[in-house]
Design a protein around this motif. Structure first.
Motif, PDB file in Angstrom:
ATOM      1  N   LEU A  79      -5.442  -0.091   8.452  1.00  0.00           N
ATOM      2  CA  LEU A  79      -4.266   0.673   8.032  1.00  0.00           C
ATOM      3  C   LEU A  79      -4.195   0.494   6.521  1.00  0.00           C
ATOM      4  CD1 LEU A  79      -1.748   2.274   9.196  1.00  0.00           C
ATOM      5  CD2 LEU A  79      -0.472   0.174   8.782  1.00  0.00           C
ATOM      6  N   VAL A  80      -4.543   1.538   5.793  1.00  0.00           N
ATOM      7  CA  VAL A  80      -4.757   1.439   4.347  1.00  0.00           C
ATOM      8  C   VAL A  80      -3.531   1.952   3.598  1.00  0.00           C
ATOM      9  CG1 VAL A  80      -6.211   2.204   2.432  1.00  0.00           C
ATOM     10  CG2 VAL A  80      -7.234   1.773   4.678  1.00  0.00           C
ATOM     11  N   LYS A  81      -2.993   1.139   2.699  1.00  0.00           N
ATOM     12  CA  LYS A  81      -1.860   1.586   1.882  1.00  0.00           C
ATOM     13  C   LYS A  81      -2.423   2.549   0.834  1.00  0.00           C
ATOM     14  CE  LYS A  81       2.532  -0.062   0.328  1.00  0.00           C
ATOM     15  NZ  LYS A  81       2.619   0.068  -1.148  1.00  0.00           N
ATOM     16  N   LEU A  94       3.229   4.984   1.842  1.00  0.00           N
ATOM     17  CA  LEU A  94       2.337   5.817   2.666  1.00  0.00           C
ATOM     18  C   LEU A  94       1.114   5.016   3.102  1.00  0.00           C
ATOM     19  CD1 LEU A  94       1.404   8.620   3.772  1.00  0.00           C
ATOM     20  CD2 LEU A  94       0.386   9.026   1.517  1.00  0.00           C
ATOM     21  N   TYR A  95       0.765   5.146   4.372  1.00  0.00           N
ATOM     22  CA  TYR A  95      -0.416   4.470   4.920  1.00  0.00           C
ATOM     23  C   TYR A  95      -1.314   5.490   5.615  1.00  0.00           C
ATOM     24  CZ  TYR A  95       2.357   0.234   4.343  1.00  0.00           C
ATOM     25  OH  TYR A  95       3.112  -0.778   3.822  1.00  0.00           O
ATOM     26  N   ILE A  96      -2.619   5.191   5.572  1.00  0.00           N
ATOM     27  CA  ILE A  96      -3.603   5.968   6.325  1.00  0.00           C
ATOM     28  C   ILE A  96      -4.161   5.089   7.431  1.00  0.00           C
ATOM     29  CG2 ILE A  96      -5.831   7.167   6.220  1.00  0.00           C
ATOM     30  CD1 ILE A  96      -3.621   8.535   4.595  1.00  0.00           C
ATOM     31  N   LYS A  97      -4.054   5.540   8.675  1.00  0.00           N
ATOM     32  CA  LYS A  97      -4.738   4.869   9.771  1.00  0.00           C
ATOM     33  C   LYS A  97      -6.147   5.441   9.815  1.00  0.00           C
ATOM     34  CE  LYS A  97      -4.845   2.102  13.377  1.00  0.00           C
ATOM     35  NZ  LYS A  97      -5.138   0.679  13.102  1.00  0.00           N
ATOM     36  N   GLU A 218      -1.444  -0.823  17.093  1.00  0.00           N
ATOM     37  CA  GLU A 218      -2.064  -1.389  15.882  1.00  0.00           C
ATOM     38  C   GLU A 218      -1.207  -1.121  14.650  1.00  0.00           C
ATOM     39  OE1 GLU A 218      -6.155  -0.145  15.476  1.00  0.00           O
ATOM     40  OE2 GLU A 218      -6.656  -0.788  17.501  1.00  0.00           O
ATOM     41  N   THR A 219      -0.654   0.074  14.580  1.00  0.00           N
ATOM     42  CA  THR A 219       0.185   0.415  13.416  1.00  0.00           C
ATOM     43  C   THR A 219       1.358  -0.558  13.299  1.00  0.00           C
ATOM     44  OG1 THR A 219      -0.444   2.749  13.520  1.00  0.00           O
ATOM     45  CG2 THR A 219       1.616   2.221  12.397  1.00  0.00           C
ATOM     46  N   ALA A 371      -0.108   8.376   8.223  1.00  0.00           N
ATOM     47  CA  ALA A 371      -0.890   9.573   8.577  1.00  0.00           C
ATOM     48  C   ALA A 371      -2.116   9.138   9.371  1.00  0.00           C
ATOM     49  CB  ALA A 371      -1.314  10.325   7.314  1.00  0.00           C
ATOM     50  N   MET A 372      -2.349   9.816  10.496  1.00  0.00           N
ATOM     51  CA  MET A 372      -3.455   9.481  11.391  1.00  0.00           C
ATOM     52  C   MET A 372      -4.698  10.280  10.994  1.00  0.00           C
ATOM     53  SD  MET A 372      -2.353   7.303  13.644  1.00  0.00           S
ATOM     54  CE  MET A 372      -0.731   6.581  13.991  1.00  0.00           C
ATOM     55  N   VAL A 373      -5.681   9.589  10.434  1.00  0.00           N
ATOM     56  CA  VAL A 373      -6.937  10.234  10.033  1.00  0.00           C
ATOM     57  C   VAL A 373      -7.972   9.903  11.099  1.00  0.00           C
ATOM     58  CG1 VAL A 373      -8.788  10.171   8.325  1.00  0.00           C
ATOM     59  CG2 VAL A 373      -6.398  10.389   7.605  1.00  0.00           C
TER      60      VAL A 373
END
Lengths: 409, 409
Positions: A79-81, A94-97, A218-219, A371-373
């Motif tokens: 989970l990337v900031k 904002l985070y990217i999964k 996980e989030t 946001a789910m990538v």
């Protein structure tokens, strides 16, 4: 095992935890129902934290009888900031999964892992699916890792790279002269007469779908056992979108986190946006469409869980939007440039939708957004063609300098 | 920081830890030298175990002054026990170090992470490289994640997919009319006149190379703080191969594990096998070749660390072998079918070499072997074309049954 039955989502009729997917009474879809984990939430949390760095740390919330294992370690993706992307869009936290980190580089590893594990418990000896891409890769890979034969049924005109990335694992590829609906119908027939074949997205579908809940689990854990305020994620069949919300709800119900299910924002491509259209028009029913978009992994014209996705978006104060192919390309590039994460077209749909929400002012400055990538750019590499320039020069320092003047420092 | 100097590998002349890569006295290559970590090995081990699940858990063995961080979490990739592959090859205990799990799906994320972190400490503001593939992807991605501009110099005739997977991140791509040697020479010139540019594999090379040691560190830790008996890994420049052995040696010297450096077996493609050839002929010097192989990421005709790789293979009782393009294709397929891991052609070189060693009886039945699978099959997808059959049928159950007869159960 806390899973205690399959239940019809429409009429609530209960069935044993077998390989069935449709209600015999009303033809509604079946899903796994659970009794809440017993005991102290703190003990449950410690049990999770002591688990493996895979989806199996959430075994208490998955429909398996015994201890789960899989040869390809799946889940616990970063989970990337995304501070630079947040700044670009004028957002706060904002985070990217990042699901490109899964073994076959898409979220499909999660659903296939659960379907395969349950299939083995139920005594199946062959794995199968109808697919047009990511699912085919995942089924072929997980079957190979488990030493099971795999049959992957695809439309005969599928792009060659997707076939190569599936055939490599030794799966039997069956190219069906017809479209995806024809393939799906044939798989349902084959499933009926092959009692030892587990079609992950047909007779295993209720178990398969549960795998998507782990994105929510996980989030929460990666946010330090807190809930995000908003999720932006893609909608194809609508299954993943609704199961993510279900995952948050189950963690709330189990006392692992307090608060409410986040606002759920769905993302579709305009070339296949039946759910976004129904949402915008205030309908509960989704009218099927014929897909025409570069986001092929989201191109389901008749999404089974569309109505549930609409209800969820409304109930949580979210929404469902659609973006153009050009916006999708720009979304892929924006994510790559600001985070170093290269996503497939489906991820471009999600990021473009996020950008649209931000531009419209729908997201508050103090919201925590995830946001789910869901897949990898290497799988749809054609999407970025023509989006950047290449400078060709002779092999000389003068030529280099004339294009890229050195700056005094 | 335990790193105390850059030292010439040939004449041992010491230099400060700056951006330099060649000895001013003898033109030998420079590498980082360390003083051993002080204190109790048990305390060091606890510090490692409490670290992040990335290469930075080994900060005590990496050439950085401050705490390292990187936006793209790199390393701590799975070490997968490959029982089915072992059985197929008649081996005992076999593991695959699966580098496809890195952010850009190759081991290059490790070396670029270290080079970038050190470049930032030294005050550089631009990242650059000469590359023909995986390195270009990694430099572009890590620069984007860090918010730095990136310049990637490539031969002008590079395959389009590799350009697309690099340009997506917004790197400035410079296509040089010439071959890789021309590109490399131009980069060295540019590096000389751009004091604020860090070329990861030129002026940052001593730091860059250190990143490969983490493959050994992770292997030891993932084996429960034990050493493998044998490593099989690819040789391109020979840097990774020699640095893996260095990693094992440093862990032994630090008292973290006891035993000897494993037998080191190098793997090359016959179409570019200068190191294997010199090894077979008993030479210490490597004669440059013009590469012609499908294993393009290993196609370095004039490998800088070739002599060191030969010395290492001899000293540890390993070896260096070469395999044909057909064997490489078969190696890719064998790994995918038995483990669910889809590797690029370089991984096929490693697996084909492993198979050759097994067939020759060079590997004892009780040996614990680790094969380094350094990149992802999606990057060289053409390699598997023609290696499997696709069955095309009309969309009917009868057609399906006539090809795949149901078996009574």
């Amino acid at each position: 095992m806390p899973a205690d039955a399959l239940k019809c989502k429409e009429c609530q009729t209960a069935y044993p935890l077998e390989a069935r997917f449709v209600c015999e009474r009303c033809f509604g879809p079946l899903e796994v129902s659970y009794s809440l984990p017993e005991g102290d939430p703190a003990a449950l949390k410690r049990r999770i934290q002591a688990g493996p760095h895979t989806i199996w740390r959430y075994a208490d919330f998955l429909p398996l009888q015994g201890p789960a294992r899989s040869a390809l370690p799946t889940g616990w993706t970063p989970l990337v900031k995304a501070d630079r992307l947040a700044e670009r869009l004028g957002l706060g936290e904002l985070y990217i999964k990042n699901e490109t980190a899964n073994p076959t580089h898409s979220f499909k590893d999660r659903v296939v892992s659960v379907a395969l594990a349950r299939a083995l418990e139920l005594g199946f000896d062959t794995l199968a699916c109808a697919s047009t891409g990511n699912l085919a890769n995942a089924v072929a890979a997980h079957a190979a890792a488990a030493g099971l034969p795999a049959y992957v049924l695809i439309p005969f005109d599928l792009e060659e790279p997707k076939i190569l990335a599936t055939g490599a694992y030794g799966a039997q590829i069956v190219a069906v002269r017809g479209n995806y609906d024809d393939v799906n119908r044939l798989c349902t027939e084959v499933s009926g007469e092959r009692p030892n074949w587990a079609f992950v997205n047909i007779n295993m579908r209720p178990y398969y779908a549960e795998g998507s809940k782990t994105l929510a689990f996980e989030t929460v854990e990666q946010l330090g056992w807190e809930l995000p305020d908003r999720i932006v994620g893609p909608i194809a069949s609508g299954s993943q979108f609704t199961k993510i919300a279900r995952g948050f709800q189950e963690f709330i119900d189990a006392g692992l986190v307090s608060g409410e299910v986040p606002k759920m924002n769905g993302a579709q491509a305009e070339g296949c946006s039946p759910v976004a259209k129904a949402f915008a028009e205030g309908h509960d029913v989704v009218r099927p469409v014929k897909p025409d978009t570069i986001a092929k992994s989201l191109a389901i014209g008749n999404p089974a869980d569309g109505p549930y996705a609409i209800e969820l978006a409304r109930r949580t104060g979210g929404g469902i939007d659609a973006v153009t192919d050009d916006e999708i390309r720009a979304g892929v590039r924006l994510l790559a440039e600001t985070t170093g994460i290269f996503t497939e077209s489906a991820g471009g749909v999600t990021i473009a939708t996020l950008a649209k929400l931000a531009a419209r002012g729908d997201i508050g400055p103090d919201e925590r957004v995830v946001a789910m990538v869901t897949g990898d750019g290497l799988k749809t590499i054609d999407v970025v063609r023509g989006t950047f320039e290449v400078t060709e020069i002779p092999a000389s320092i003068d030529a280099f300098d004339s294009h890229f003047a050195p700056v005094a420092v």
